[in-house]
Design a protein around this motif. Structure first.
Motif, short mmCIF file in Angstrom:
data_model
loop_
_atom_site.label_atom_id
_atom_site.label_comp_id
_atom_site.label_asym_id
_atom_site.label_seq_id
_atom_site.Cartn_x
_atom_site.Cartn_y
_atom_site.Cartn_z
N GLU A 303 -0.79 2.14 -2.32
CA GLU A 303 -1.11 1.32 -1.15
C GLU A 303 -2.52 0.75 -1.20
N ILE A 304 -3.40 1.33 -2.02
CA ILE A 304 -4.75 0.79 -2.13
C ILE A 304 -5.03 0.18 -3.51
N THR A 305 -4.05 0.18 -4.41
CA THR A 305 -4.23 -0.51 -5.69
C THR A 305 -3.45 -1.81 -5.75
N GLY A 306 -2.34 -1.89 -5.00
CA GLY A 306 -1.54 -3.10 -4.98
C GLY A 306 -0.48 -3.14 -6.05
N THR A 349 -8.45 -2.94 1.03
CA THR A 349 -7.26 -3.21 1.84
C THR A 349 -6.23 -2.11 1.62
N GLN A 350 -5.61 -1.70 2.70
CA GLN A 350 -4.57 -0.66 2.69
C GLN A 350 -3.28 -1.28 3.20
N VAL A 351 -2.22 -1.14 2.42
CA VAL A 351 -0.91 -1.66 2.85
C VAL A 351 0.09 -0.51 2.77
N GLY A 354 6.01 -0.19 4.30
CA GLY A 354 6.62 -0.68 5.52
C GLY A 354 5.63 -1.17 6.55
N GLY A 355 4.33 -1.13 6.24
CA GLY A 355 3.31 -1.55 7.19
C GLY A 355 2.65 -2.85 6.78
N SER A 356 1.65 -3.25 7.53
CA SER A 356 0.93 -4.49 7.25
C SER A 356 -0.47 -4.19 6.74
#
Length: 551
Positions: A303-306, A349-351, A354-356
């Protein structure tokens, strides 16, 4: 003469390695180095010589930087805890078959091979258009990197073979290890040459210069001072002399914000004296190994590497490491090195699944109304997703520099070299480092203070283990004592509140039965030569001999 495409060279099969990069721009790493056939038609001008030395700043170090640097440099040094990843290194059970051991050995000798190749090719093939300045510059870069590789080899493995001619090795059946004293003298000769022949100012951004070499000489003298079993005052004075020259003459200053040191935007900053230079998309450009891959193994999640990497969820700071900090909130090095629950990193950025997209706030679990994490995840060298870095991140590839030497290291080297003879001056430079970190200045200073400051300042930079190898030369009992009393077991970090915590507590749950302490002695301190290398080169088992400097 065709080289091996991946530069994957063990000692017993060391080949003549030569690397070619077509052209040379203002930024010598605009494109990754490409392997090619080298002959007398190359090395005909300054640009070609500089292109030939470019791989010394990345690809030959890749196997060490990838996982071995934090496995040996940090895990063995007591910086990390884990449940599985790097477990042999964390638990001080590194064997001849431990992957990071073999990777380190091969990488160091890859550096030696490439350096030898550059030295041979420049000497044999340099054309009339190559200026004397760049001719000597290329040789100096190669000797700096060769000396650096040998400093790692001798501290990890003790006596090792000194190799200066790759071609003779193919026919040499009498290859022997050389004594530690002679390996160290070889290292110092390489560094002296580099210091004499590198310019005061780098010829291109990221290149070595005189102060890179003199700063590294200071560290080498500091370490070599203890090899006879007691610290040699002459070597300590030499360490102080060269460190002070760098402090006074290099023009380098501490970067004001410690956390900025580990952002891509601050590559080759005002504190950098030497660093590996990486190209984020090298794997996609057919030059795997010229990219910095460590985020893949250190970041706690994708989620923090993409991408699908981010495999570091099982590793984090050890309890021993965290207890060295004066304060978890005010010592800025803690947050820049390790993540606590609720920590806020607005530039990552953290994704969540299922989140934004949102700014990173380190996630926490909750039990009985208390928020916690089971690892103090690694932050240092984790730079985030493509959108955090102008798109310049791929899976297993960023372009964050890996520090070889920065000014804070020179400050603490100077302080350690003089602490017994001029404690006032030593205190000044220790407090400059502490002031940048935001912690209270010390009123007096001892070796122990400097040692702890080095651990905090360089955690997750692959250095902690080498603090112990330096100490082990002249006080092995103290090295064993510190290492044996490091709490390397697992624990929980509790936040006082979520969001925006201000206090954290470290607790060991009652149900946690993981081993915490590991006995260190002369039997397991030194890393064994990799088993595969011993099988291919059995003469490595023989007693070491002095290196013949007359050859």
């Amino acid at each position: 003469m065709k080289i091996k495409n991946k530069l994957n060279i063990g000692l017993a099969s060391l080949l003549w390695v030569a690397t070619f990069v077509a052209g040379c721009s203002d930024d010598f790493l605009d494109r990754p180095p490409l392997d090619a056939i080298v002959d007398a038609n190359f090395y005909q001008n300054d640009g070609q010589v500089l292109s030939a030395t470019a791989p010394l700043y990345n690809i030959v170090w890749f196997a060490y930087n990838d996982k071995a640097s934090h496995g040996i440099g940090d895990a063995r040094g007591g910086i990390l805890t884990t449940g599985s990843y790097q477990l042999e290194n964390v638990r001080f059970n590194t064997t001849g078959d431990t992957p990071e051991n073999g990777d380190a050995w091969r990488s160091f000798f890859n550096v030696v091979a490439q350096s030898n190749s550059v030295i041979y090719n420049i000497t044999a093939f340099a054309g009339e258009e190559v200026s004397t300045r760049i001719y000597n510059h290329g040789l100096a870069e190669a000797k700096f990197m060769r000396g650096l590789a040998y400093s790692h080899l001798v501290q990890n493995y003790g006596p090792v073979p000194v190799i200066t001619n790759n071609t003779t090795l193919l026919q040499d059946t009498t290859l022997a290890r050389n004594t530690e004293e002679s390996v160290w003298e070889f290292i110092m000769q390489d560094m002296r040459f580099a210091a004499k022949n590198l310019p005061d100012q780098s010829v291109q951004s990221g290149r070595l210069n005189k102060w890179s070499a003199e700063g590294m000489m200071a560290k080498m003298f500091l370490t070599r001072a203890g090899i006879t079993g007691t610290r040699n005052r002459t070597d300590l004075d030499s360490a102080a002399y060269y460190a002070k020259r760098v402090i006074d003459n290099s023009g380098k200053t501490l970067l004001p914000n410690y956390e900025d040191l580990f952002k891509v935007a601050f590559n080759n900053n005002v504190e950098t004296l030497a660093a590996l230079q990486w190209t984020y998309n090298a794997g996609q450009s057919g030059a795997w190994g010229a990219q910095n891959s460590v985020q893949a193994f250190l970041a706690y999640g994708s989620e923090i590497t993409g991408f699908g990497d981010g495999w570091g969820g099982d590793i984090g700071a050890s309890k021993w490491m965290l207890e060295l900090y004066d304060d978890f909130a005010f010592d800025t090095r803690r947050k820049a090195s390790f993540m606590f629950p609720g920590d806020h990193y607005p530039y990552i950025t953290q994704v969540p699944a299922g989140g934004s997209a949102q700014q990173l706030r380190v996630p926490a679990q909750e039990e009985a109304g208390r928020a916690f994490v089971t690892r103090a995840w690694v932050k240092k060298y984790v730079v985030g997703r493509p959108e955090d870095n102008d798109g310049r991140v791929v899976q297993q590839g960023t372009e964050i520099n890996t520090y070889i030497l920065r000014l804070a290291d020179v400050y603490l080297t100077y302080a350690e070299a003089i602490v017994d003879v001029n404690p006032g001056a030593a205190l000044t430079y220790v407090n400059l480092v502490r002031d940048r970190a935001g912690v209270t200045p010390l009123e007096s200073v001892t070796w122990d203070d400097i040692f702890k400051e080095r651990i905090k300042e360089f955690a997750m930079e692959g250095q902690a283990w080498y603090e112990f190898t330096r100490l082990h030369y002249y006080d092995p009992a103290k090295a064993y004592e510190i290492l044996s009393n490091q709490d390397r077991g697992t624990f929980r970090v509790y936040a006082d509140r979520i969001p925006d915590p201000t206090l954290w507590e470290i607790e060991i749950p009652e149900f946690d039965t993981t081993p915490r302490f590991f006995q260190v002695s002369s039997g397991n301190f030194r890393i064994p030569i990799p088993s595969a290398e011993l099988a291919r080169a059995p003469n490595l088992r023989k007693a070491p001999v002095p290196y013949n400097f007359g050859n």
